[in-house]
Write a protein that holds these residues in place. Structure first.
Motif, short mmCIF file in Angstrom:
data_model
loop_
_atom_site.label_atom_id
_atom_site.label_comp_id
_atom_site.label_asym_id
_atom_site.label_seq_id
_atom_site.Cartn_x
_atom_site.Cartn_y
_atom_site.Cartn_z
N MET A 1 0.84 -1.19 0.00
CA MET A 1 0.00 0.00 0.00
C MET A 1 0.88 1.25 0.00
SD MET A 1 -2.94 1.16 2.76
CE MET A 1 -3.92 -0.30 2.39
N SER A 2 0.53 2.22 -0.81
CA SER A 2 1.31 3.45 -0.89
C SER A 2 1.20 4.23 0.41
CB SER A 2 0.81 4.33 -2.04
OG SER A 2 0.93 3.65 -3.27
N PRO A 3 2.28 4.93 0.81
CA PRO A 3 2.23 5.72 2.04
C PRO A 3 1.29 6.91 1.90
CG PRO A 3 4.25 6.17 0.85
CD PRO A 3 3.60 5.01 0.16
N ILE A 4 0.76 7.36 3.01
CA ILE A 4 -0.07 8.57 3.04
C ILE A 4 0.85 9.77 2.88
CG2 ILE A 4 -1.52 10.03 4.51
CD1 ILE A 4 -2.49 7.41 5.85
N THR A 5 0.56 10.62 1.91
CA THR A 5 1.41 11.78 1.67
C THR A 5 0.83 13.02 2.34
OG1 THR A 5 0.30 12.17 -0.45
CG2 THR A 5 2.34 10.87 -0.48
N VAL A 6 1.71 13.81 2.96
CA VAL A 6 1.28 14.94 3.79
C VAL A 6 1.99 16.22 3.38
CG1 VAL A 6 1.22 15.84 6.16
CG2 VAL A 6 0.85 13.39 5.74
N LEU A 7 1.24 17.32 3.39
CA LEU A 7 1.82 18.66 3.26
C LEU A 7 1.68 19.33 4.62
CD1 LEU A 7 2.95 21.01 1.48
CD2 LEU A 7 0.57 21.72 1.16
N ALA A 8 2.80 19.77 5.20
CA ALA A 8 2.80 20.42 6.51
C ALA A 8 2.81 21.93 6.34
CB ALA A 8 4.02 19.98 7.32
N VAL A 9 1.79 22.60 6.89
CA VAL A 9 1.65 24.04 6.71
C VAL A 9 1.63 24.74 8.07
CG1 VAL A 9 0.29 25.90 5.69
CG2 VAL A 9 0.29 23.62 4.63
N ASP A 10 2.68 25.52 8.34
CA ASP A 10 2.78 26.29 9.58
C ASP A 10 3.83 27.37 9.36
OD1 ASP A 10 3.59 27.06 12.39
OD2 ASP A 10 2.15 25.48 12.88
N ASP A 11 3.58 28.57 9.86
CA ASP A 11 4.54 29.64 9.64
C ASP A 11 5.77 29.52 10.53
OD1 ASP A 11 2.79 30.27 11.82
OD2 ASP A 11 3.59 32.30 11.83
N ASN A 12 5.70 28.66 11.56
CA ASN A 12 6.83 28.46 12.46
C ASN A 12 7.68 27.31 11.94
OD1 ASN A 12 8.52 27.64 14.64
ND2 ASN A 12 7.15 28.66 16.09
N ILE A 13 8.87 27.63 11.46
CA ILE A 13 9.72 26.60 10.84
C ILE A 13 10.14 25.54 11.84
CG2 ILE A 13 11.88 27.86 11.23
CD1 ILE A 13 12.78 26.83 8.46
N VAL A 14 10.26 25.90 13.12
CA VAL A 14 10.63 24.93 14.15
C VAL A 14 9.50 23.92 14.35
CG1 VAL A 14 11.22 24.61 16.58
CG2 VAL A 14 12.15 26.56 15.32
N VAL A 15 8.26 24.42 14.37
CA VAL A 15 7.10 23.53 14.49
C VAL A 15 7.03 22.58 13.30
CG1 VAL A 15 4.58 23.43 14.52
CG2 VAL A 15 5.77 25.13 15.91
N ARG A 16 7.24 23.13 12.10
CA ARG A 16 7.20 22.29 10.90
C ARG A 16 8.28 21.21 10.95
NH1 ARG A 16 7.25 26.94 7.61
NH2 ARG A 16 9.10 26.18 6.53
N ALA A 17 9.48 21.60 11.34
CA ALA A 17 10.59 20.63 11.38
C ALA A 17 10.29 19.52 12.38
CB ALA A 17 11.89 21.35 11.75
N GLY A 18 9.75 19.90 13.53
CA GLY A 18 9.41 18.90 14.53
C GLY A 18 8.31 17.96 14.05
N LEU A 19 7.34 18.53 13.35
CA LEU A 19 6.24 17.73 12.82
C LEU A 19 6.73 16.73 11.78
CD1 LEU A 19 3.19 17.25 12.72
CD2 LEU A 19 3.04 19.09 11.02
N VAL A 20 7.60 17.20 10.89
CA VAL A 20 8.15 16.33 9.86
C VAL A 20 8.92 15.18 10.50
CG1 VAL A 20 9.83 16.17 7.99
CG2 VAL A 20 8.27 18.12 8.09
N THR A 21 9.74 15.50 11.49
CA THR A 21 10.53 14.47 12.18
C THR A 21 9.63 13.43 12.84
OG1 THR A 21 12.32 16.04 12.62
CG2 THR A 21 12.24 14.06 13.99
N LEU A 22 8.56 13.89 13.48
CA LEU A 22 7.64 12.96 14.14
C LEU A 22 6.94 12.05 13.14
CD1 LEU A 22 5.89 15.21 16.82
CD2 LEU A 22 7.37 13.26 17.26
N LEU A 23 6.39 12.65 12.09
CA LEU A 23 5.60 11.87 11.14
C LEU A 23 6.45 10.85 10.39
CD1 LEU A 23 3.20 14.57 9.68
CD2 LEU A 23 2.66 12.74 11.29
N GLU A 24 7.69 11.19 10.13
CA GLU A 24 8.51 10.29 9.34
C GLU A 24 9.02 9.09 10.14
OE1 GLU A 24 11.36 12.64 7.16
OE2 GLU A 24 9.84 13.07 5.63
N THR A 25 8.62 8.99 11.41
CA THR A 25 8.90 7.76 12.17
C THR A 25 7.87 6.69 11.82
OG1 THR A 25 7.55 8.45 14.07
CG2 THR A 25 9.88 9.09 14.07
#
Length: 218
Positions: A1-25
């Motif tokens: 099954m193909s992975p779920i693809t996500v676009l992360a939208v937030d003006d805080n780059i630190v929040v975005r980076a943390g979100l990306v790191t979490l989801l990619e686990t």
């Protein structure tokens, strides 16, 4: 099954980076893009076609709430924000957001489960604080006279049964069991209901069912 693809939208780059790191686990979720405001969010969604957009509320240039209808016409949208004002929660859901999660009120497992539910059409996840805010906002919502005539909405009797079940808060699986249908058939009915009502979320469909005009539904 193909992975779920996500676009992360937030003006805080630190929040975005943390979100990306979490989801990619998670093995079945992949972040394919990021955006820092509503304008970029729409551009990136059109370009990348993610399965779901995780969208902040307060951003420069163009805020999240004002982009929901446009984004929801392209893909699924889940609000991921610190904002828990009742009127914002209600407006976001009525404009087409499929879920509303508040930072600090969910775990990684709950976030990934929410994404799977939304993408596969199995639910509309709300953080407890968002659910409370929604109930609070609904207390001031005009009291409906009752469900409208299904024929006036262009619904078939079966579609009316499905929408009535949605209005009672039933999940797709519960609707399928109650009406002796497969979950796939229920999803097909819901998609047709949304098209006929000109809405993109259960909250907006329920508003139409109860005789209200949801924002963006005409």
């Amino acid at each position: 099954m193909s992975p779920i693809t996500v676009l992360a939208v937030d003006d805080n780059i630190v929040v975005r980076a943390g979100l990306v790191t979490l989801l990619e686990t998670s093995d079945d979720i992949r972040v394919i893009g990021e955006a820092g405001d509503g304008v970029q969010a729409v551009e990136q969604t059109r370009k990348l076609r993610p399965d779901v957009v995780l969208l902040d509320v307060r951003m420069p240039v163009r805020d999240g709430v004002s982009t929901i209808e446009e984004l929801a016409s392209l893909t699924k949208v889940v609000m991921l924000t610190h904002t828990e004002a009742p009127e914002v929660v209600q407006t976001a859901l009525l404009r087409g957001a499929s879920g509303y999660l508040v930072h600090g009120h969910f775990t990684l497992d709950e976030l990934t489960r929410a994404l799977r539910e939304v993408v596969h059409g199995n639910g509309n996840p709300l953080s407890p604080v968002a659910a409370t805010a929604l109930v609070s906002s609904l207390r001031s919502f005009p009291v409906p006279r009752g469900p409208v005539d299904p024929a006036s909405l262009g619904l078939t009797p079966r579609e009316a049964e499905v929408l009535a079940a949605i209005a009672r808060g039933l999940s797709n699986a519960e609707i399928a069991a109650e009406l002796f249908l497969s979950e796939k058939t229920v999803k097909n009915h819901i998609n047709r209901i949304f098209r006929k009502l000109g809405v993109t979320s259960r909250a907006a469909a329920i508003a139409r069912w109860n005789g209200h005009t949801a924002p963006g539904s005409g």
